[in-house]
Motif scaffolding. Structure first.
Motif, PDB file in Angstrom:
ATOM      1  N   ASN A 150       0.826  -1.216   0.000  1.00 47.13           N
ATOM      2  CA  ASN A 150       0.000   0.000   0.000  1.00 47.13           C
ATOM      3  C   ASN A 150       0.860   1.267   0.000  1.00 47.13           C
ATOM      4  N   TYR A 151       1.905   1.264  -0.807  1.00 51.16           N
ATOM      5  CA  TYR A 151       2.759   2.442  -0.933  1.00 51.16           C
ATOM      6  C   TYR A 151       2.006   3.552  -1.673  1.00 51.16           C
ATOM      7  N   ASP A 152       2.299   4.779  -1.313  1.00 51.76           N
ATOM      8  CA  ASP A 152       1.725   5.922  -2.021  1.00 51.76           C
ATOM      9  C   ASP A 152       2.575   6.195  -3.259  1.00 51.76           C
ATOM     10  N   MET A 153       2.550   5.249  -4.185  1.00 49.65           N
ATOM     11  CA  MET A 153       3.362   5.288  -5.399  1.00 49.65           C
ATOM     12  C   MET A 153       2.552   4.756  -6.574  1.00 49.65           C
ATOM     13  N   GLN A 154       3.010   5.052  -7.780  1.00 48.68           N
ATOM     14  CA  GLN A 154       2.416   4.452  -8.962  1.00 48.68           C
ATOM     15  C   GLN A 154       3.451   4.411 -10.083  1.00 48.68           C
ATOM     16  N   VAL A 155       3.346   3.398 -10.938  1.00 48.54           N
ATOM     17  CA  VAL A 155       4.179   3.344 -12.129  1.00 48.54           C
ATOM     18  C   VAL A 155       3.531   4.270 -13.150  1.00 48.54           C
ATOM     19  N   ALA A 156       4.128   5.440 -13.347  1.00 44.42           N
ATOM     20  CA  ALA A 156       3.542   6.463 -14.203  1.00 44.42           C
ATOM     21  C   ALA A 156       3.863   6.242 -15.674  1.00 44.42           C
ATOM     22  N   CYS A 157       4.989   5.550 -15.954  1.00 44.33           N
ATOM     23  CA  CYS A 157       5.387   5.340 -17.344  1.00 44.33           C
ATOM     24  C   CYS A 157       6.269   4.111 -17.437  1.00 44.33           C
ATOM     25  N   SER A 158       5.946   3.249 -18.396  1.00 47.68           N
ATOM     26  CA  SER A 158       6.780   2.088 -18.711  1.00 47.68           C
ATOM     27  C   SER A 158       7.160   2.209 -20.175  1.00 47.68           C
ATOM     28  N   ALA A 159       8.357   2.724 -20.427  1.00 41.17           N
ATOM     29  CA  ALA A 159       8.753   3.136 -21.778  1.00 41.17           C
ATOM     30  C   ALA A 159       9.756   2.170 -22.391  1.00 41.17           C
ATOM     31  N   ALA A 160       9.676   2.041 -23.732  1.00 42.35           N
ATOM     32  CA  ALA A 160      10.622   1.206 -24.476  1.00 42.35           C
ATOM     33  C   ALA A 160      11.819   1.990 -24.973  1.00 42.35           C
ATOM     34  N   ASN A 161      11.779   3.322 -24.839  1.00 51.10           N
ATOM     35  CA  ASN A 161      12.908   4.127 -25.315  1.00 51.10           C
ATOM     36  C   ASN A 161      13.036   5.407 -24.490  1.00 51.10           C
ATOM     37  N   ALA A 162      14.197   6.042 -24.596  1.00 49.21           N
ATOM     38  CA  ALA A 162      14.516   7.208 -23.776  1.00 49.21           C
ATOM     39  C   ALA A 162      13.599   8.384 -24.074  1.00 49.21           C
ATOM     40  N   ARG A 163      13.279   8.609 -25.341  1.00 47.25           N
ATOM     41  CA  ARG A 163      12.469   9.774 -25.702  1.00 47.25           C
ATOM     42  C   ARG A 163      11.076   9.693 -25.084  1.00 47.25           C
ATOM     43  N   GLU A 164      10.493   8.505 -25.079  1.00 45.91           N
ATOM     44  CA  GLU A 164       9.176   8.318 -24.483  1.00 45.91           C
ATOM     45  C   GLU A 164       9.214   8.621 -22.986  1.00 45.91           C
ATOM     46  N   LEU A 165      10.247   8.140 -22.306  1.00 46.65           N
ATOM     47  CA  LEU A 165      10.365   8.388 -20.875  1.00 46.65           C
ATOM     48  C   LEU A 165      10.599   9.867 -20.589  1.00 46.65           C
TER      49      LEU A 165
END
Length: 245
Positions: free
Chosen positions: A29-44
């Motif tokens: 129950n962490y106050d966290m979320q995976v906001a982006c899972s990117a395949a390349n640097a530009r997307e991130l």
């Protein structure tokens, strides 16, 4: 909410890492979320453009002629100086390059299909612990020096202070420890305010830790420990406890 960003061009590895992160967040129950899972640097970079204090899990060996994980980390550090960087790679001997780039990485995880999930989960747990410590309100901590060691004790853990047998020294009592340090109850009473009650010239007791009061025998108990109660202490106790004692 703390946002986590993941960049790995290996689809299977990225999915495994994301799953481990999201499961750990759900279970704990962490106050966290995976906001982006990117395949390349530009997307991130696009997804994290306005991020402050983000957490980044970065693959080192990105198949991009312009970006590898270290260059990406350097750009993220420039934009988000207080970010947390974690590197993931198939080659453990590349860890030294984080020092070459002055990246101050939090961890360096070597890709092993059977171990990467548990390693990522453990890493996130350690990051969470560190962030909790960083967010601890200094006003909620009592700082003292015992010999050559500086200690930080949460105020919520303190039962009472007691004058020590050594002149100008005080004993701090918690449920599981007793610490001797240089100080005076008069100074502590002024410093700590209404959360503590001067029940006796030799005792300063946490108001919310008082279990029982025996007015007849001039005693009280805090966390199971007996403390003295003077006439002036009785008056102070009645005043601060709303006249119910």
């Amino acid at each position: 909410m703390i946002r986590i960003y993941l960049c790995d061009d290996d689809d299977a590895a990225r999915h495994q890492i994301q799953t481990a992160l999201e499961w750990k967040i759900f279970v704990e129950n962490y106050d966290m979320q995976v906001a982006c899972s990117a395949a390349n640097a530009r997307e991130l970079l696009a997804a994290s453009e306005n991020e402050k204090r983000g957490i980044y899990f970065l693959d080192v060996e990105l198949e991009d002629p312009e970006w590898d994980g270290f260059r990406l980390g350097r750009e993220l550090r420039r934009r988000d100086p207080h970010c947390t960087l974690v590197y993931i790679t198939s080659y453990g001997d590349l860890a030294w390059r984080t020092f070459q780039y002055h990246l101050e990485a939090f961890d360096y995880i070597v890709k092993e299909r059977s171990q990467i999930g548990p390693s990522v989960s453990q890493c996130l747990s350690e990051i969470h612990t560190r962030l909790l410590h960083e967010r601890q309100d200094p006003a909620e901590m009592f700082t003292l020096r015992t010999e050559e060691t500086v200690r930080h004790v949460p105020l919520r853990d303190i039962l009472f202070f007691e004058t020590a047998s050594i002149s100008h020294h005080v004993l701090l009592h918690t449920p599981n420890s007793r610490m001797n340090f240089l100080g005076s109850l008069n100074e502590l009473e002024l410093q700590l305010g209404n959360r503590f009650i001067r029940t006796h010239r030799a005792y300063l007791v946490a108001a919310d830790k008082i279990d029982t009061v025996d007015l007849k025998h001039n005693r009280l108990w805090a966390g199971g420990y007996e403390c003295l109660l003077s006439r002036a202490g009785k008056a102070e106790l009645r005043r601060k406890m709303g006249g119910n004692q």
